[in-house]
Design a protein around this motif. Structure first.
Motif, PDB file in Angstrom:
ATOM      1  N   LEU A 192       0.711  -6.547  -0.199  1.00 30.57           N
ATOM      2  CA  LEU A 192      -0.227  -7.217  -1.101  1.00 30.57           C
ATOM      3  C   LEU A 192      -0.346  -8.695  -0.736  1.00 30.57           C
ATOM      4  N   ILE A 193      -1.579  -9.137  -0.491  1.00 32.45           N
ATOM      5  CA  ILE A 193      -1.826 -10.546  -0.133  1.00 32.45           C
ATOM      6  C   ILE A 193      -2.344 -11.314  -1.349  1.00 32.45           C
ATOM      7  N   ALA A 194      -3.281 -10.708  -2.067  1.00 29.68           N
ATOM      8  CA  ALA A 194      -3.867 -11.371  -3.243  1.00 29.68           C
ATOM      9  C   ALA A 194      -4.383 -10.318  -4.213  1.00 29.68           C
TER      10      ALA A 194
ATOM     11  N   LEU B 204     -10.841  -3.162 -13.806  1.00 30.76           N
ATOM     12  CA  LEU B 204     -10.912  -2.946 -12.362  1.00 30.76           C
ATOM     13  C   LEU B 204     -10.191  -4.091 -11.650  1.00 30.76           C
ATOM     14  N   THR B 205      -9.292  -3.733 -10.746  1.00 35.12           N
ATOM     15  CA  THR B 205      -8.548  -4.716  -9.972  1.00 35.12           C
ATOM     16  C   THR B 205      -9.010  -4.672  -8.519  1.00 35.12           C
ATOM     17  N   ARG B 206      -9.065  -5.868  -7.897  1.00 35.61           N
ATOM     18  CA  ARG B 206      -9.356  -5.932  -6.461  1.00 35.61           C
ATOM     19  C   ARG B 206      -8.171  -6.580  -5.752  1.00 35.61           C
ATOM     20  N   ASP B 207      -7.501  -5.817  -4.918  1.00 42.32           N
ATOM     21  CA  ASP B 207      -6.377  -6.317  -4.126  1.00 42.32           C
ATOM     22  C   ASP B 207      -6.830  -6.590  -2.703  1.00 42.32           C
ATOM     23  N   THR B 208      -6.316  -7.658  -2.141  1.00 50.99           N
ATOM     24  CA  THR B 208      -6.434  -7.858  -0.701  1.00 50.99           C
ATOM     25  C   THR B 208      -5.090  -7.477  -0.100  1.00 50.99           C
ATOM     26  N   VAL B 209      -5.118  -6.588   0.887  1.00 55.66           N
ATOM     27  CA  VAL B 209      -3.868  -6.095   1.467  1.00 55.66           C
ATOM     28  C   VAL B 209      -3.897  -6.254   2.979  1.00 55.66           C
TER      29      VAL B 209
END
Ligand SMILES: [Mg+2]
Length: 194
Positions: A16-18, A30-35
């Motif tokens: 997980l980055i952000a 709704l979640t948005r992950d940057t990976v």
């Protein structure tokens, strides 16, 4: 078996980055992950946060069960389903199962068997549903949520198995529930603790 897969693919975990909230609705979030993927690519992952749910297969002594017929607006259609409902915040799934059975069908049960957990939408949601088999009935009154309209019917389990195969049942928790119920009736369902 799962370990054999892992041995052949040791690095699959995404880092997980952000994380950001993409949408906050009345019910859905709704979640948005940057990976960072295992092979070093940066990717975006969007998913629905869900509190989890419990579903109930009510088994009468004469091998009939309870099915609901309920409108599902995302598909603009009515579906045949086992009774089920969302967990309240920090609610134990078994407590939820007992509450939902009572609210939606009016029935209470004295004997509960945990059948297992399904992840019904892993591509875009963390939702999980705990499935229970309930027996030993007492009848009461339905106590549906305001605006909740559904038709409950007692159906022979054999008919449920047929409908699970012929396409009349397409709801995933009901399909899996029918499969596990059939296994349980044959004595082939492993015992899991509640
Ligand atoms: Mg429900």
């Amino acid at each position: 078996m799962r370990d054999e897969f892992i041995q052949h693919l040791p690095e699959i975990k995404e880092e997980l980055i952000a994380r950001e909230k993409a949408f906050d609705g009345n019910f859905l979030h709704l979640t948005r992950d940057t990976v960072k993927t295992a092979n070093g690519k940066i990717r975006s992952r969007e998913y629905i946060n869900h509190p989890g749910a419990a579903a109930i297969i009510y088994l009468f002594d004469d091998e009939t069960t309870l099915l609901e017929y309920q409108w599902r607006q995302p598909c603009e259609s009515a579906f045949l389903e086992f009774p089920a409902g969302k967990l309240d915040p920090n609610e134990d799934p078994l407590v939820c199962a007992k509450r939902e059975l009572k609210e939606e069908t009016g029935y209470s049960a004295t004997d509960w068997v945990y059948l297992g957990r399904i992840h019904n939408a892993i591509g875009y949601s963390d939702e999980k549903i705990e499935l229970y088999l309930a027996r030993g009935l007492t009848t009461g009154d339905q106590a549906l949520d305001d605006g909740e309209c559904l038709s409950v019917k007692r159906v022979p389990v054999k008919e449920v198995f047929e409908m699970a195969l012929n396409g009349e049942i397409t709801d995933v928790k009901t399909l899996i529930g029918a499969y596990w119920l059939e296994k349980w009736l044959k004595g082939e369902m492993p015992v899991k603790s509640l």
